[in-house]
Design an enzyme around this catalytic site. Structure first.
Site, PDB file in Angstrom:
ATOM      1  N   GLY A 192       1.072  -1.256  -0.228  1.00  0.00           N
ATOM      2  CA  GLY A 192      -0.161  -0.144  -0.062  1.00  0.00           C
ATOM      3  C   GLY A 192       0.947   1.517   0.087  1.00  0.00           C
ATOM      4  N   GLY A 224       5.129   4.011  -8.951  1.00  0.00           N
ATOM      5  CA  GLY A 224       5.956   2.754  -9.086  1.00  0.00           C
ATOM      6  C   GLY A 224       5.090   1.676  -9.090  1.00  0.00           C
ATOM      7  N   HIS A 225       4.200   1.645  -7.920  1.00  0.00           N
ATOM      8  CA  HIS A 225       3.451   0.427  -7.895  1.00  0.00           C
ATOM      9  C   HIS A 225       2.574   0.356  -9.208  1.00  0.00           C
ATOM     10  CE1 HIS A 225       3.831   1.413  -3.383  1.00  0.00           C
ATOM     11  NE2 HIS A 225       4.360   0.171  -3.490  1.00  0.00           N
ATOM     12  N   VAL A 282      10.714   3.119 -11.294  1.00  0.00           N
ATOM     13  CA  VAL A 282      10.162   4.554 -11.549  1.00  0.00           C
ATOM     14  C   VAL A 282      10.676   5.413 -10.633  1.00  0.00           C
ATOM     15  CG1 VAL A 282       7.725   5.663 -11.721  1.00  0.00           C
ATOM     16  CG2 VAL A 282       8.049   3.359 -12.458  1.00  0.00           C
ATOM     17  N   SER A 336       9.079   5.435  -3.688  1.00  0.00           N
ATOM     18  CA  SER A 336       9.002   4.578  -2.528  1.00  0.00           C
ATOM     19  C   SER A 336       7.788   5.109  -1.556  1.00  0.00           C
ATOM     20  CB  SER A 336      10.324   4.433  -1.776  1.00  0.00           C
ATOM     21  OG  SER A 336      10.295   4.035  -0.454  1.00  0.00           O
TER      22      SER A 336
HETATM   23  P1  AMP Z   1       5.944  -2.485  -1.838  1.00  0.00           P
HETATM   24  O1  AMP Z   1       4.749  -1.790  -1.390  1.00  0.00           O
HETATM   25  O2  AMP Z   1       6.983  -1.767  -1.137  1.00  0.00           O
HETATM   26  O3  AMP Z   1       6.118  -3.729  -0.898  1.00  0.00           O
HETATM   27  O4  AMP Z   1       6.058  -2.751  -3.090  1.00  0.00           O
HETATM   28  C1  AMP Z   1       5.255  -3.583  -3.848  1.00  0.00           C
HETATM   29  C2  AMP Z   1       5.810  -4.124  -5.255  1.00  0.00           C
HETATM   30  O5  AMP Z   1       6.211  -2.538  -5.996  1.00  0.00           O
HETATM   31  C3  AMP Z   1       7.243  -4.304  -5.156  1.00  0.00           C
HETATM   32  O6  AMP Z   1       7.396  -5.414  -6.353  1.00  0.00           O
HETATM   33  C4  AMP Z   1       8.120  -3.148  -5.339  1.00  0.00           C
HETATM   34  O7  AMP Z   1       9.436  -3.596  -5.876  1.00  0.00           O
HETATM   35  C5  AMP Z   1       7.472  -2.238  -6.414  1.00  0.00           C
HETATM   36  N1  AMP Z   1       7.914  -0.911  -6.508  1.00  0.00           N
HETATM   37  C6  AMP Z   1       7.963  -0.185  -5.364  1.00  0.00           C
HETATM   38  N2  AMP Z   1       8.590   1.005  -5.803  1.00  0.00           N
HETATM   39  C7  AMP Z   1       8.824   0.929  -7.133  1.00  0.00           C
HETATM   40  C8  AMP Z   1       9.257   1.810  -7.887  1.00  0.00           C
HETATM   41  N3  AMP Z   1       9.643   3.041  -7.721  1.00  0.00           N
HETATM   42  N4  AMP Z   1       9.252   1.386  -9.352  1.00  0.00           N
HETATM   43  C9  AMP Z   1       8.759   0.177  -9.515  1.00  0.00           C
HETATM   44  N5  AMP Z   1       8.213  -0.524  -8.914  1.00  0.00           N
HETATM   45  C10 AMP Z   1       8.409  -0.259  -7.483  1.00  0.00           C
END
Ligand code: AMP
Length: 285
Positions: free
Chosen positions: A31, A36-37, A180, A189
């Site tokens: 969440g 990026g997500h 991204v 992030s």
């Molecule tokens: P998280 O919510 O941080 O667990 O991320 C969920 C998914 O989104 C994971 O596969 C991350 O690697 C991906 N993710 C997070 N930040 C980025 C970003 N800046 N660009 C691409 N994918 C991302």
């Protein structure tokens, strides 16, 4: 977009889609969604998947309880972003739904060398927690394609290994998506929103350091520790504390001291900006 709380409900929908010959694309997240997500959702849509996103802040992967408590939660905004991106279904399970009876019966996985270096070394137990939650989510959703971001490159290798251990590597197509970034290069992030204005103005330097190391390699500078020291000094001067800045073989995660054009390599960084821990990496092919 249909929002689910229980795996049994989303599984009925998945079965219906399967009967219609539709392929299931899955994007697990914690969440506090950002572009990026959403890029992972968009990639899955481009691939003509029935797109399922999960939002679950997994307690077992936080080695630092304070980090878990401070993890941002923005569910209303997340749902709006997912709807805009035309995500088909979202599951937001409770801790009890993912780990019934406190998770006593959840199997543990080992990842050998991979869980002992870099993020594994700095966050003991982190990848064990990732292994647990991903084994549960994959078993419940059983997607055809799994989309994850190379922003968390070591996590991608861990989950690929998990798929092999679960004998799912032939069934699930693992898609690694590019990082991204903000215009100044900062990797997007969920943790970035914890930076204050002054901290935010400085952190573009992290990616600029990674790029400068890559450029120096391209110009024939092959010794890593010289460029590593230059970058660490630069970051320290900006008040950024470097936890690690390393070069590794991108397949095995063996640390390297020299640039080797025959090997796929990754430069990995973890830094602290005040109370906020950020990671980034750049792949050198
Ligand atoms: P998280 O919510 O941080 O667990 O991320 C969920 C998914 O989104 C994971 O596969 C991350 O690697 C991906 N993710 C997070 N930040 C980025 C970003 N800046 N660009 C691409 N994918 C991302």
């Amino acid at each position: 977009m249909i929002v689910f709380k229980y795996f049994s409900d989303i599984q009925s929908l998945i079965s219906q889609q399967r009967q219609n010959g539709v392929s299931i694309g899955f994007i697990p997240t914690m969440g506090a969604l950002h572009s990026g997500h959403i890029s992972l959702i968009q990639k899955a849509k481009e691939d003509k998947q029935f797109v399922i996103c999960s939002i679950f802040v997994n307690p077992t992967q936080f080695n630092d309880p304070k980090d878990f408590e401070k993890y941002p939660s923005t569910i209303g905004a997340d749902i709006s972003l997912l709807e805009l991106a035309k995500c088909d279904a979202l599951i937001t399970p409770s801790v009890e739904e993912v780990y019934p009876k406190g998770g006593q019966s959840v199997k543990s996985f080992s990842f050998g060398h991979l869980e002992t270096v870099f993020e594994g070394a700095m966050r003991p137990g982190h990848f064990a927690g990732v292994g647990k939650v991903m084994s549960i989510l994959l078993n419940k959703i059983m997607p055809d394609k799994l989309y994850m971001g190379s922003k968390d490159y070591q996590q991608c290798l861990i989950v690929k290994d998990l798929c092999r251990q679960l004998n799912l590597d032939k069934k699930i197509d693992f898609i690694t998506c590019p990082t991204v970034r903000e215009p100044d290069g900062l990797a997007m992030s969920s943790r970035n929103r914890r930076l204050d204005g002054f901290q935010r103005s400085k952190v573009g330097i992290i990616y600029q350091c990674l790029v400068s190391i890559q450029n120096k390699f391209m110009l024939g500078n092959s010794v890593f520790n010289i460029v590593q020291k230059e970058c660490i000094d630069l970051l320290i001067n900006k008040g950024i504390k470097v936890e690690y800045l390393e070069l590794a073989n991108a397949h095995t995660f063996t640390p390297l001291t020299e640039f080797d054009p025959k090997v796929k390599m990754v430069i990995l960084a973890a830094v602290w900006v005040g109370e906020v821990r950020l990671i980034d990496n750049i792949i050198i092919n």
